[in-house]
Write a protein that holds these residues in place. Structure first.
Motif: not given
Length: 183
Positions: A92-121
């Motif tokens: 899930w995304v918003s202006r505040a950051g990126l949220r990865r919702v798992g079955f048992f836990s949720t991790v929210t990371v503000p955008w200013d704490q990320t260095s890259h979001v990229r696609t890799v093989q």
């Protein structure tokens, strides 16, 4: 009844390719893709099973076994809760950051704490099972070196056999990261 999760790809379906962030309200948490058929199918099967369990709870209650009926009703409510949680899984995304919702836990990371979001093989899990196959993954690098598991893969329950949908979702999440990382 409005179903907002069905409008996630609406901007892409109408041919509006110039819209990287197709939502008006960027403060609201949104999943920039639709849940995949395997995720929806699993939730539907759990809800079907829950309906039979709740029907059996009603029959047990009519037989004057209140304790047994409450236990079976609790199992049915647990199945419904699991089905709803399965539908909430994802990124899930918003202006505040990126949220990865798992079955048992949720991790929210503000955008200013990320260095890259990229696609890799890389090797990715097939439908979340231990078996790995070669595929694409959307990964996020945090500033501090702490790594998260891949955000999305092209072999998870949302994108298995839907390569175009994975590419659109990865591009959209990368665009959100580029837009809000520097702010």
């Amino acid at each position: 009844m409005p179903l907002p999760f069905l409008t996630a790809d609406r901007a892409f379906e109408t041919g509006a390719d110039d819209i990287a962030l197709p939502f008006d309200d960027h403060d609201q948490w949104r999943r920039p893709y639709r849940p995949g058929p395997y995720r929806v199918g699993t939730a539907a099967l759990l809800l079907l099973l829950a309906s039979f369990v709740l029907l059996s709870a009603m029959i047990i209650a009519f037989a004057a076994e209140v304790t047994g009926a409450l236990i079976v009703f609790g199992v049915g409510a647990g199945l419904i809760a699991c089905a709803l949680r399965i539908l909430r899984l994802g990124v899930w995304v918003s202006r505040a950051g990126l949220r990865r919702v798992g079955f048992f836990s949720t991790v929210t990371v503000p955008w200013d704490q990320t260095s890259h979001v990229r696609t890799v093989q890389q090797p990715v899990r097939w439908l979340g099972l231990p078996r790995t196959v070669q595929g694409q993954a959307l990964v996020m690098d945090r500033q501090g070196g702490a790594a998260l598991p891949p955000l999305l893969t092209d072999h998870d329950a949302d994108f298995l056999s839907r390569v175009e949908a994975f590419d659109r979702a990865a591009d959209t999440i990368e665009a959100w990261g580029e837009e809000y990382r520097g702010r």
